[in-house]
Design a protein around this motif. Structure first.
Motif, mmCIF file in Angstrom:
data_model
loop_
_atom_site.group_PDB
_atom_site.id
_atom_site.type_symbol
_atom_site.label_atom_id
_atom_site.label_comp_id
_atom_site.label_asym_id
_atom_site.label_seq_id
_atom_site.Cartn_x
_atom_site.Cartn_y
_atom_site.Cartn_z
ATOM 1 N N LEU A 160 2.336 -33.556 32.864
ATOM 2 C CA LEU A 160 1.848 -34.850 33.352
ATOM 3 C C LEU A 160 0.378 -35.052 32.994
ATOM 4 N N PHE A 161 -0.380 -33.986 33.118
ATOM 5 C CA PHE A 161 -1.792 -34.045 32.725
ATOM 6 C C PHE A 161 -1.913 -34.477 31.267
ATOM 7 N N GLY B 134 0.134 -38.032 23.520
ATOM 8 C CA GLY B 134 0.851 -38.238 24.773
ATOM 9 C C GLY B 134 2.248 -37.666 24.783
ATOM 10 N N THR C 66 0.128 -36.363 29.448
ATOM 11 C CA THR C 66 0.429 -37.787 29.292
ATOM 12 C C THR C 66 -0.724 -38.658 29.774
ATOM 13 N N TYR C 67 -1.237 -38.358 30.950
ATOM 14 C CA TYR C 67 -2.298 -39.176 31.521
ATOM 15 C C TYR C 67 -3.608 -39.037 30.744
ATOM 16 N N LYS D 58 -4.168 -41.174 27.691
ATOM 17 C CA LYS D 58 -4.625 -42.543 27.946
ATOM 18 C C LYS D 58 -6.123 -42.583 28.252
ATOM 19 N N VAL D 59 -6.602 -41.559 28.918
ATOM 20 C CA VAL D 59 -8.012 -41.526 29.311
ATOM 21 C C VAL D 59 -8.924 -41.412 28.099
#
Length: 250
Positions: free
Chosen positions: A164-165, A239, A167-168, A171-172
């Motif tokens: 999950l880290f 991602g 994927t997020y 975006k960051v």
């Protein structure tokens, strides 16, 4: 010149197993490689020597992950050798053989501290060192998509957080041209798995049978996927969770 000439990489847990395979491959491709280790300094120096013997450049970094201040200590050591970073490989990880019924809270906390918290803060504190167009590659596991080894529930959960880290974070940092991906190995022939994988021909054959290719993975199999993501060829992939299990999930 290699595809990574002029770039600097940091591989956590880079002294043994999959991490060593990754460090050596990035070194062959021309990157200057920071080889992180937790406690086995001799193994890290062997990895550095192997990279140098192949014509590359590397340096060891000793910091125990999963402890307070680990990320800051790692970057402090890194800064003594390099003034910027292009490729961060979060490979270091802790495992467990304790089942759901047996695992204690301290072991659970250690798994998440090493496998999820450390990569989070290594990346966060490293962002001002990571150059635009850089790469973050997290080493996950096929067990986040398959419950083939249910006794490793806590380990799989900690790596699920890492997924999950990934994927997020993509975006960051995407606005800076930085890609973030996770590579998920299956069973790989390393010293970590030796206690059960190399005990008998039956154990080896059983592990190989899980792969659609009928083989047990090697560190080089995983390192080659990481090298692709680290190179310019991987610039449009971000991602993603990449299955590097040899077809064990098919």
């Amino acid at each position: 010149m290699g595809s990574l000439t002029g770039r600097t990489a940091l591989v956590t847990g880079g002294s043994r197993g999959i991490g060593r395979g990754i460090a050596e491959r990035l070194g062959r491709d021309g990157a200057v490689v920071g080889v992180h280790y937790g406690s086995n300094e001799a193994a890290a120096k062997e990895t550095v020597a192997a990279i140098e013997a192949a014509g590359g450049t590397a340096f060891p970094l000793g910091v125990e992950l999963g402890t307070p201040g680990d990320a800051a200590a790692l970057w402090s050591a890194f800064d003594q050798h390099a003034d910027g970073l292009d490729i961060l490989v979060n490979n270091a990880g802790g495992g467990t053989s304790q089942s759901f019924a047996e695992i204690e809270e301290a072991e659970y906390d250690r798994l998440f501290a090493v496998n999820a918290k450390a990569p989070f803060f290594i990346a966060r504190l490293g962002l001002d060192r990571l150059r635009d167009g850089g790469r973050v590659i997290n080493i996950s596991t096929g067990l986040t998509r398959s419950a083939a080894m249910p006794d490793l529930i806590a380990y799989a959960m900690s790596k699920g957080a890492l997924d999950l880290f990934t994927t997020y974070l993509s975006k960051v940092v995407g606005g800076r041209g930085i890609t973030v991906n996770a590579v998920a190995p299956g069973i790989v022939d390393t010293d970590v798995n030796a206690d059960w994988l190399r005990t008998s021909e039956q154990a080896w054959a059983g592990a190989a049978a899980l792969s659609a290719l009928g083989k047990v993975g090697t560190p080089a199999d995983i390192a080659d996927v990481v090298a692709f993501l680290a190179s310019d060829d991987g610039r449009w992939v971000t991602g993603h969770w990449i299955d590097a299990t040899g077809g064990s999930l098919t």
